[in-house]
Motif scaffolding. Structure first.
Motif, PDB file in Angstrom:
ATOM      1  N   PRO A 131      -8.166  -0.092  -1.237  1.00 56.17           N
ATOM      2  CA  PRO A 131      -7.653   0.871  -2.224  1.00 56.17           C
ATOM      3  C   PRO A 131      -8.490   2.150  -2.247  1.00 56.17           C
ATOM      4  CG  PRO A 131      -7.671  -1.336  -3.140  1.00 56.17           C
ATOM      5  CD  PRO A 131      -8.396  -1.432  -1.834  1.00 56.17           C
TER       6      PRO A 131
ATOM      7  N   TYR B  72       0.852  -1.184   0.000  1.00 52.35           N
ATOM      8  CA  TYR B  72       0.000   0.000   0.000  1.00 52.35           C
ATOM      9  C   TYR B  72       0.892   1.240   0.000  1.00 52.35           C
ATOM     10  CZ  TYR B  72      -4.421  -2.450   0.740  1.00 52.35           C
ATOM     11  OH  TYR B  72      -5.529  -3.236   0.586  1.00 52.35           O
TER      12      TYR B  72
ATOM     13  N   GLN C 286      -2.982   0.400  -4.041  1.00 57.81           N
ATOM     14  CA  GLN C 286      -2.409  -0.937  -4.013  1.00 57.81           C
ATOM     15  C   GLN C 286      -1.438  -1.093  -5.190  1.00 57.81           C
ATOM     16  OE1 GLN C 286      -5.187  -4.097  -3.072  1.00 57.81           O
ATOM     17  NE2 GLN C 286      -4.172  -5.443  -4.542  1.00 57.81           N
TER      18      GLN C 286
ATOM     19  N   VAL D 297      -4.487   5.767  -0.124  1.00 61.91           N
ATOM     20  CA  VAL D 297      -3.576   4.657  -0.392  1.00 61.91           C
ATOM     21  C   VAL D 297      -3.929   4.008  -1.716  1.00 61.91           C
ATOM     22  CG1 VAL D 297      -3.069   4.179   2.024  1.00 61.91           C
ATOM     23  CG2 VAL D 297      -5.029   3.088   0.949  1.00 61.91           C
TER      24      VAL D 297
END
Length: 414
Positions: free
Chosen positions: A376, A331, A341, A339
């Motif tokens: 995400p 992350y 991924q 954040v």
């Protein structure tokens, strides 16, 4: 008249029941509305909810050692069972159990008197045969003089010369018997064949020991230096053999069982000549000076063998790496505090650090703690230490609040 009363009574009951139902219904919906106001508006970590506290660390540019790990066993370079070479009574034991002894140090003594007697017999036999030899040589000289005067036959001279040679052979046998007796006397003093640590005493003084005893007197293990035998996968053998054939000294470290303390440092000494078909591994032997005695025979240790060093690679904490359906990922904290991924490809690992070969750039912030609450696109709040998750504060219902207010009013009035 009685019918009118009954109707009036029924209407009163209906009004009472309806009023009670209305009161309970209004209280229930009031408490439910307060609970809905107190409940969180969304799932923690989901888009649109409050930021999730996490701990993040940057991806840095550094060096990572290519280390091969294995489980090894400490093995003495030499293990010697000290046995007697002669038969006799064990008179003295001159070592303590567990003592460090040096090569040629006296360990025990066997009764030497029987071998002293044998030596004296061999020396006496030698003196006797020497006298016979001298007499035979004198006779041979006389016979040769008489033969020169043609006074005796040639056969008598030859016989005397053969007798002289017989006595010379007997003297050689006597000398060998003397040497054998002296050697037996030397064997009555048992010395240490190697330097090392002696084990527990196997025979006490007063017992008769024999050269054929299988157990021996004591076992000596050499501890300085000492070896560690460990196994590596067969796929790693070509790399190791290439380094060994180039003449480089491959450093090897021995660590304790929990891999917290380094016990010793050494170098790779040799490799086995075949692969174990049962495990698909090859045995390697490393040698350690062991001056402080940290390694003990048959001790299990964790071995770390450094094969190479990767320089100028992206290094991240291993706690940031997660495994999902699509493989390994991390992350990444974006500039807007959300954040993303990111899939990554990993290289070698060194302790709590891992090298990344693809997927990251130096300076990017990675979440290392609080990963289980992220999705995400979730908003995060980067903290300096591990976030503590506290349960939401409980808000009392209207009914309970009334009781609390009444309790406070009572305490104030009291």
């Amino acid at each position: 008249m009685s019918r009118t009363r009954m109707i009036f009574f029924a209407l009163c009951c209906l009004l009472i029941v309806g009023g009670a139902a209305y009161y309970v219904y209004s209280e229930f919906w009031s408490a439910d509305a307060q609970n809905r106001q107190a409940a969180p508006t969304g799932r923690r970590g989901a888009p649109g909810s409050g930021p999730t506290p996490v701990v993040a660390a940057p991806a840095t540019l550094g060096a990572v050692d290519v280390v091969m790990n294995g489980l090894g066993t400490v093995t003495p370079l030499r293990t010697v069972t000290v046995r007697s070479r002669v038969d006799g009574e064990l008179m003295r034991v001159l070592f303590d159990e567990g003592q460090i002894v040096k090569e040629e140090q006296l360990l025990a003594e066997i009764d030497p008197r029987p071998f002293q007697v044998q030596l004296a017999q061999a020396e006496g036999q030698l003196a006797r045969d020497r006298a016979l030899l001298e007499n035979a040589r004198l006779d041979l000289a006389r016979y040769q003089a008489l033969f020169a005067q043609d006074s005796i036959a040639k056969q008598q001279v030859d016989t005397q010369a053969s007798l002289v040679r017989q006595y010379e052979g007997a003297i050689q046998v006597d000398r060998s018997q003397i040497d054998s007796a002296k050697l037996q006397l030397v064997y009555t003093r048992i010395t240490a064949p190697v330097s090392g640590r002696v084990g527990l005493r196997l025979v006490d003084p007063g017992n008769v020991v024999r050269a054929g005893d299988a157990s021996g007197l004591v076992v000596i293990t050499q501890l300085k230096p000492v070896a560690v035998v460990f196994s590596v996968p067969q796929d790693s053998v070509p790399v190791v053999m290439k380094r060994m054939q180039s003449g480089e000294k491959i450093p090897v470290e021995a660590w304790d069982r929990e891999q917290r303390a380094r016990l010793a440092e050494g170098i790779l000494a040799s490799a086995d000549n075949q692969v174990d078909p049962a495990t698909g591994t090859v045995k390697l032997k490393a040698q350690f000076a062991n001056d402080d005695g940290a390694l003990f025979p048959n001790q299990f240790v964790n071995v770390r063998m450094k094969l190479d060093t990767l320089k100028d690679v992206i290094v991240i904490p291993s706690a940031a790496v997660q495994r999902g359906a699509q493989g390994l990922f991390v992350y990444v904290v974006r500039p807007d505090n959300t954040v993303a991924q990111r899939p990554v490809k990993l290289g070698p690992t060194e302790g709590q650090r891992v090298a990344v070969t693809d997927g990251l750039a130096a300076g990017e912030m990675l979440v290392t703690d609080g990963l289980d609450r992220l999705r995400p696109g979730a908003r995060v709040e980067v903290a300096s230490q591990r976030p503590e998750i506290k349960p939401p504060a409980e808000k009392a219902s209207g009914k309970g609040s009334g009781k609390g207010q009444r309790r406070k009013a009572t305490e104030g009035g009291g």
